[in-house]
Design a protein around this motif. Structure first.
Motif, PDB file in Angstrom:
ATOM      1  N   CYS A  23      11.775  36.423  22.575  1.00 24.25           N
ATOM      2  CA  CYS A  23      11.847  36.281  21.125  1.00 24.25           C
ATOM      3  C   CYS A  23      13.301  36.485  20.701  1.00 24.25           C
ATOM      4  O   CYS A  23      13.885  35.647  20.034  1.00 24.25           O
ATOM      5  CB  CYS A  23      10.947  37.325  20.460  1.00 24.25           C
ATOM      6  N   ARG A  47      15.200  29.729  25.304  1.00 19.72           N
ATOM      7  CA  ARG A  47      15.258  30.172  23.921  1.00 19.72           C
ATOM      8  C   ARG A  47      15.649  31.648  23.838  1.00 19.72           C
ATOM      9  O   ARG A  47      15.476  32.411  24.797  1.00 19.72           O
ATOM     10  CB  ARG A  47      13.925  29.963  23.194  1.00 19.72           C
ATOM     11  N   LYS A  52      17.591  36.925  13.715  1.00 19.06           N
ATOM     12  CA  LYS A  52      16.135  37.008  13.679  1.00 19.06           C
ATOM     13  C   LYS A  52      15.614  37.013  12.242  1.00 19.06           C
ATOM     14  O   LYS A  52      16.054  37.820  11.421  1.00 19.06           O
ATOM     15  CB  LYS A  52      15.647  38.285  14.389  1.00 19.06           C
ATOM     16  N   GLU A 219       7.133  32.417  24.271  1.00 25.42           N
ATOM     17  CA  GLU A 219       7.946  33.634  24.407  1.00 25.42           C
ATOM     18  C   GLU A 219       7.593  34.365  25.710  1.00 25.42           C
ATOM     19  O   GLU A 219       6.412  34.618  25.997  1.00 25.42           O
ATOM     20  CB  GLU A 219       7.732  34.552  23.201  1.00 25.42           C
ATOM     21  N   GLN A 233       2.974  39.301  21.874  1.00 24.18           N
ATOM     22  CA  GLN A 233       2.656  37.891  22.132  1.00 24.18           C
ATOM     23  C   GLN A 233       3.455  37.324  23.290  1.00 24.18           C
ATOM     24  O   GLN A 233       3.321  36.134  23.611  1.00 24.18           O
ATOM     25  CB  GLN A 233       2.916  37.057  20.873  1.00 24.18           C
TER      26      GLN A 233
HETATM   27 MN    MN Z   1       9.249  35.823  18.052  1.00 25.85          MN
END
Ligand code: MN
Ligand code: PEP
Length: 258
Positions: A23, A47, A52, A219, A233
């Motif tokens: 993330c 990524r 953020k 992610e 996640q």
């Molecule tokens: Mn994220």
């Protein structure tokens, strides 16, 4: 493979492309360890968020330009290309130096000045669906980018807000064929932000492939329980590898290469 080839493949309909990474960019060691594993598994698009767009200002906001630099350094070390989110026009200059694909996040999908500015530059843009936006609003948003000359747009369905609390958002998979009917752009699915739960990511990934998506954004974190954002996640590299093993023959049946 060089950058141009990776990008061309992403726009080729015979490909099911995978974007994977954490993330947020947290440190050089974090990226290096993960990138080594992901590139070994065949991932070509890495990524990592540096700016953020967190729901709460009290949450980790990212490493900023330093994060972009680290992402670029590690991506190129493992011959991957880098994608990261740009939240405002004044971040574009730094992003142009360090990022190969610019990401516009769900919370910025209707930020018109940002869309226009991103449309004026030449790098591909991944536009995420706003979680309160209709399919048509996403399609209209793409025009703010393409009207400025940039047609290298990738759409990303990442779930919308509904009354259902069992998942973080509700993945609206029917948007995939509709986006493909209404636009000429590749359509990606982000099962991580959609579900908010690592356990659900493999199920939603298979469904995305089956419904005709052109790729996934997933992610991955070496130690999700220690991640500075979105750990719940995030898949571990092993879970991610198992998911790829499942998806590869399925993609083959559909005439696509992962
Ligand atoms: Mn994220
Ligand atoms: C992300 O992909 O890093 C992200 C913040 O996702 P979204 O904009 O879809 O919430």
């Amino acid at each position: 493979m060089n950058k141009e080839t990776i990008i061309n493949q992403l726009f080729a309909s015979t490909r099911f492309s995978i974007i994977a990474g954490p993330c947020a960019v947290e440190s050089e060691q974090q990226l290096d360890l993960l990138a080594r594993k992901l590139s070994f598994l065949g991932v070509e698009i890495f990524r990592g968020g540096a700016f953020k767009s967190r729901t709460s200002p009290d949450s980790f906001q990212g490493l900023g330009v330093k994060g972009l630099q680290l992402l670029q350094k590690i991506a190129s070390k493992y011959k991957m290309i880098a994608i990261s989110e740009i939240m405002s026009e004044n971040q574009l200059e730094a992003a142009a130096k360090y990022v190969d694909i610019m990401q516009v996040g769900a919370r910025n999908m209707q930020n018109i000045p940002l869309l226009k500015a991103i449309g004026k530059q030449k790098k591909p843009v991944l536009l995420k669906r706003g979680f309160g936006s209709t399919i048509n609003e996403v399609v209209e948003a793409t025009k703010y980018i393409s009207d400025q000359g940039n047609q290298k747009i990738i759409l990303c369905e990442r779930g919308i807000r509904t009354f259902e609390p069992a998942t973080r958002f509700t993945l609206d998979l029917s948007s995939v064929p509709i986006f493909k009917e209404k636009t000429p752009y590749p359509v990606f699915v982000d099962p991580s932000h959609a579900s908010g739960r690592a356990k659900l990511v493999p199920f939603l990934s298979r469904a995305a492939l089956a419904i005709g998506a052109d790729g996934l954004m997933i992610e991955v974190h070496e130690t999700p329980q220690k991640a500075r954002s979105d750990g719940l996640q995030s898949l571990t590299p092993i879970q991610f590898s198992k998911l790829l093993d499942f998806l590869k023959p399925m993609a083959g049946l559909l005439g696509k290469k992962i």
